[in-house]
Motif scaffolding. Structure first.
Motif, short mmCIF file in Angstrom:
data_model
loop_
_atom_site.label_atom_id
_atom_site.label_comp_id
_atom_site.label_asym_id
_atom_site.label_seq_id
_atom_site.Cartn_x
_atom_site.Cartn_y
_atom_site.Cartn_z
N LYS A 58 -36.03 41.94 63.27
CA LYS A 58 -34.98 41.55 64.22
C LYS A 58 -35.34 40.25 64.93
O LYS A 58 -34.49 39.38 65.12
N MET A 59 -36.61 40.12 65.31
CA MET A 59 -37.04 38.90 65.99
C MET A 59 -36.92 37.70 65.06
O MET A 59 -36.50 36.62 65.49
N ALA A 60 -37.25 37.87 63.80
CA ALA A 60 -37.14 36.78 62.83
C ALA A 60 -35.67 36.38 62.65
O ALA A 60 -35.34 35.19 62.57
N GLU A 61 -34.78 37.38 62.59
CA GLU A 61 -33.36 37.09 62.46
C GLU A 61 -32.84 36.34 63.68
O GLU A 61 -32.06 35.40 63.55
N GLN A 62 -33.28 36.75 64.87
CA GLN A 62 -32.86 36.07 66.10
C GLN A 62 -33.34 34.63 66.11
O GLN A 62 -32.60 33.72 66.49
N ARG A 63 -34.60 34.41 65.70
CA ARG A 63 -35.12 33.04 65.64
C ARG A 63 -34.31 32.19 64.67
O ARG A 63 -34.00 31.04 64.95
N GLN A 64 -33.96 32.78 63.53
CA GLN A 64 -33.21 32.04 62.54
C GLN A 64 -31.81 31.71 63.07
O GLN A 64 -31.32 30.59 62.89
N GLN A 65 -31.16 32.66 63.75
CA GLN A 65 -29.84 32.40 64.32
C GLN A 65 -29.92 31.31 65.38
O GLN A 65 -29.05 30.44 65.45
N GLN A 66 -30.97 31.34 66.19
CA GLN A 66 -31.13 30.32 67.23
C GLN A 66 -31.33 28.94 66.60
O GLN A 66 -30.76 27.96 67.07
N GLN A 67 -32.12 28.87 65.53
CA GLN A 67 -32.34 27.60 64.85
C GLN A 67 -31.03 27.08 64.25
O GLN A 67 -30.75 25.88 64.30
N GLU A 68 -30.23 27.98 63.69
CA GLU A 68 -28.94 27.58 63.12
C GLU A 68 -28.01 27.04 64.21
O GLU A 68 -27.31 26.04 64.00
#
Length: 161
Positions: A58-68
């Motif tokens: 979940k943390m990795a997905e959140q980081r990826q969404q934030q980067q996008e």
């Protein structure tokens, strides 16, 4: 076999040797209770590991969404600014990243409200920077109070001792 895998083969061999040397009835009861406790611990550990893996995912997905989101914001800002203005904004970000972020948010708000008709030039960006500076300086001002010469409140009166 499953129990051997959970406990590990060396533990199973030691348990078999200890059962051979002790009384069969009491040791079997303790062994069954220990097996159940070990199984419970193994299940708890597996559940904790699965939960931690899910949290990491979940943390990795959140980081990826934030980067996008950051990338989309950068693309929108690029479309709003002329190359010289974009270069100035990037240079400003090297020195004061919080100011760059504040200007980017301001630019996006202007674009969303329809106040930007064409690309913003370097001079237009300088005006926006000055607006931000003016709003910031009025919000945080420092006032100095200096002592006046006729201010005798904290002088010690040595004449009336």
């Amino acid at each position: 076999k499953l129990e051997d895998l959970l406990r590990g083969a060396p533990v199973a061999r030691r348990a078999a040797k200890s059962r051979a040397h002790s009384s069969p009835h009491g040791e079997q009861r303790r062994g069954a209770a220990m097996d159940a406790a070990e199984q419970r611990r193994a299940k708890d550990a597996a559940a904790k590991q699965a939960a931690s893996e899910q949290d990491m995912q979940k943390m990795a997905e959140q980081r990826q969404q934030q980067q996008e989101m950051e990338e989309r914001k950068r693309m929108m800002v690029r479309t709003l600014l002329e190359p010289e203005a974009l270069e100035r904004l990037n240079r400003l970000g090297l020195v004061k990243p919080e100011k760059q972020q504040q200007l980017e948010v301001m630019l996006l708000q202007l674009a969303q409200s329809g106040q930007v008709q064409e690309k913003i030039s370097d001079a237009g960006l300088v005006q926006l920077i000055e607006k931000v500076d003016a709003s910031r300086s009025s919000a945080s001002s420092i006032k100095f109070q200096r002592k006046r010469r006729d201010d005798d409140d904290d002088d010690i009166d040595l004449d009336n001792l």
